[in-house]
Scaffold this motif. Structure first.
Motif: not given
Ligand code: MN
Length: 504
Positions: A151-155, A123-129, A111-117
Motif C-alpha cells: 500500500v502506498g503511492h507508487w513514487q 476524477y472520483m470515478n477515474l481514481h478509485q483504487s 495521484y498522491r494528493d486530492i486536488p481539493w479545488g
C-alpha cells in the motif's frame, strides 16, 4: 565475485484492472497512467527486475489468456495487479484459478494528493483504487489466495522498497523451480534435524535433491590441470592474506595446492551438472585428501547454496537467499550456532562452522591458512579466516515437521568481538539475538529450529516472510516483540491450522 545473475532478465508483469462503465475516454487515461507507473517502476533502482506493462484488463477472457501466457513465460517471475478504477472482481476468478506464479496486489493511486479545488465526479470515478482494490482484495480472500499487498503511492520510496523486496523473492522463487541440489554422502549419521522428505520439498519448493557418489567428484578433482591449479593459487595470493606456511615454499604449501585442486574439481562438477547447490559430509571423504573447506567457502561466495553434513534444506535455502541478495550491500552465508557468551551484561552467540562460512560476510581481507582439524580424519585443510562486520542480520532455519515445513527466523545484531580470537582458526560471527539470548534461544528451541541456519546481513525478515507466503509454509519470527507465551500459542495454532488446511 558474487553470484553472476542479472535480475533485470527477470520480468514482473504490470497488470491494471478497469472496466467499460466509464467510457473509452476513461480507459485511455487508465492506460496512459498505467504505462507511466510501469515505466517508473521499471526504471527505479529499488526494483531490480524488469517491470513490463501489460494491456488494461476489462474482461474475464482477456485475463485468462494473459495468465496462461504468464504461466508459460520463462522470464516472467510474477505479476503485479492494480485496480486503477473500480473493476468487478468476478472477471479475475478464471485467471486466478489458473495462475501458478506469485503475484503482488499493488494498492496505489495515480495521484498522491486530492486536488481539493478541482475534484469532481469524473476524477472520483477515474481514481478509485481505494474502492476497486478492495473489490480485488475480496476475491483473493474469497479464493483463499494470499498475494503480497503493498500500500502506498507508487513514487513513495518506502512503497518501492517493499515492491523491490517482493520482486527479489519472486526472482529467487523462480530460480528454485527445477533447481538441482547435489548431495555427497547422506546426512551425518544419527542426526535428526538435517533429515527431511525430499519429495515433499520438491513439491513445495520446486527444487530437486539427488545424491552423487564422491567418486564422481574425485573424477573431476583428478582431471584438474596444473594450469588450472596454478591459476587458482595466483587468485588466492591476490584475494587473501596468506600465512607464512601456505606461501610459496612454506611448510603447508602442498596442502594449499591440494585444496586448490579440490576447488577446480568441485567447480567442474557443479558446472557440468548444472547444480545450484550441494552438500558435503565429513564422514564420507574417501579419495579426498582433506575436507573441502576453502573450496566450499569460495564457491558459496559465487552463489552456490551449501549445507554441511548432508543438510540439503539449508543448501537450497542459502541458494535462494543468495539470489534475493544479488547486488545488495552485505553477504549471506551458511552458519551454525556454536558457542555462547552467557554474561548477563551482554549474552551473545558465536556462530561459525568447522570451516564452511562464506566470505561474502567478511569484514576484512580474509586470512588463508592450513591448520589442523580433528574432525573427518584427513589431512589438515585450508580455510579462510575472518570475522563478520557489526550490524543488523538474521538467521533463518528451515525444518521438516513431517506434515509440513516450518521456517524460523531470528532477527539478530552482529557485534564486533570484544577481544581478538588468535587461537580460533575459522571464520566467525558474534551476534546478539533479539529480543535477548534467553528468549530467542528458548523460542528457537521450542520452534524446533536447527543448529544450521542461513545468516544474512543483506536481507531482512520481510524477504523470508514473502518467500514463506509464496511457498505456502509456516513462518515463525523471533524478534524484539517476541514473548514466549505468545509464541507457544502461535505454534499450537499453526499445528491445528496446517493439520486442517493440508492434512498429514
Ligand atoms: Mn554443522
Amino acid at each position: 565475485m558474487a553470484l553472476d545473475l542479472n535480475l533485470k532478465e527477470f520480468q514482473v508483469w504490470f497488470v491494471t484492472g478497469s472496466q467499460h462503465l466509464y467510457g473509452e475516454e476513461a480507459l485511455k487515461q487508465v492506460e496512459e497512467d498505467a504505462k507511466k507507473v510501469a515505466r517508473f517502476l521499471d526504471d527505479t533502482a529499488e526494483i531490480p527486475v524488469s517491470v513490463v506493462y501489460k494491456p488494461v484488463m476489462t474482461t474475464s477472457d482477456s485475463i485468462r489468456r494473459l495468465i496462461a501466457e504468464a504461466n508459460a513465460d520463462e522470464k516472467c517471475v510474477g505479476l503485479m495487479m492494480w485496480m486503477h478504477t473500480f473493476s468487478p472482481a468476478r472477471m479475475w476468478i478464471a485467471g486466478l484459478n489458473l495462475l501458478n506464479k506469485p503475484y503482488l496486489h499493488f494498492h496505489t493511486q495515480y495521484y498522491r494528493d486530492i486536488p481539493w479545488g478541482e475534484i469532481d465526479m469524473d476524477y472520483m470515478n477515474l481514481h478509485q483504487s481505494a474502492h476497486g482494490d478492495r473489490e480485488f482484495g475480496f476475491i483473493n480472500a474469497r479464493m483463499r489466495k494470499t498475494p503480497k499487498v503493498v500500500v502506498g503511492h507508487w513514487q513513495d520510496p518506502e512503497t518501492l522498497q517493499k515492491v523491490g523486496v517482493w520482486t527479489r523473492v519472486a526472482a529467487a522463487w523462480h530460480d528454485s523451480q527445477g533447481a538441482r541440489i547435489a548431495r555427497f554422502g547422506d546426512n551425518m549419521r544419527d542426526v535428526a534435524v538435517t533429515e527431511g522428505n525430499k519429495v515433499a520439498a520438491q513439491i513445495q519448493f520446486g527444487y530437486e535433491v539427488n545424491a552423487y557418489s564422491l567418486g564422481e567428484l574425485i573424477r573431476h578433482v583428478e582431471a584438474a590441470t596444473e594450469a588450472q591449479i596454478n591459476a587458482l593459487l595466483e587468485e588466492y595470493e591476490v584475494s587473501y592474506t596468506l600465512t607464512e606456511r601456505v606461501r610459496a615454499g612454506g611448510s603447508k604449501r602442498s596442502s594449499l595446492r591440494d585444496a586448490a585442486q579440490i576447488e577446480v574439481g568441485l567447480r567442474s562438477f557443479l558446472k557440468e551438472g548444472g547444480f545450484k547447490g550441494f552438500t558435503t559430509n565429513f564422514e564420507d571423504l574417501v579419495g579426498l585428501k582433506q575436507l573441502p573447506g576453502l573450496a566450499v567457502q569460495r564457491v558459496m561466495n559465487d552463489g552456490y547454496g551449501f549445507g554441511a553434513e548432508g543438510d540439503w534444506k539449508t543448501a537450497a535455502l542459502l541458494r535462494t537467499m543468495k539470489v534475493m541478495n544479488v547486488g545488495l550491500e552485505g553477504g549471506t552465508s551458511f552458519m551454525e550456532d556454536y558457542v555462547y557468551h552467557l554474561d548477563p551484561a551482554g549474552s551473545r552467540i558465536l556462530g561459525a562452522h568447522m570451516l564452511e562460512v562464506c566470505e561474502s560476510i567478511a569484514a576484512e581481507k580474509p586470512i588463508l591458512d592450513v591448520q589442523a582439524l580433528d574432525i573427518g580424519g584427513k589431512e589438515n585443510p585450508a580455510r579462510l579466516i575472518f570475522t563478520a562486520p557489526a550490524g543488523p542480520a538474521l538467521c533463518a532455519s528451515l525444518i521438516d515437521l513431517g506434515n509440513r515445513f516450518r521456517m524460523i527466523v531470528n532477527k539478530v545484531d552482529a557485534v564486533t568481538p570484544p577481544a581478538d580470537l588468535p587461537k580460533l582458526p575459522v571464520a566467525r560471527v558474534l551476534w546478539e539475538p533479539k529480543p535477548n539470548l534467553k528468549v530467542a534461544a528458548e523460542s528457537w528451541i521450542l520452534s524446533g529450529g536447527a543448529h544450521h541456519s542461513v545468516f544474512s546481513q543483506a536481507l531482512t525478515a520481510e524477504y523470508v516472510e514473502d518467500y514463506c507466503e509464496m511457498a505456502g509454509i509456516e513462518y515463525v519470527l523471533i524478534d524484539e516483540e517476541t514473548e514466549v507465551r505468545k509464541l507457544k500459542q502461535d505454534l499450537r495454532v499453526g499445528e491445528v491450522y496446517y493439520h486442517i488446511a493440508k492434512g498429514l
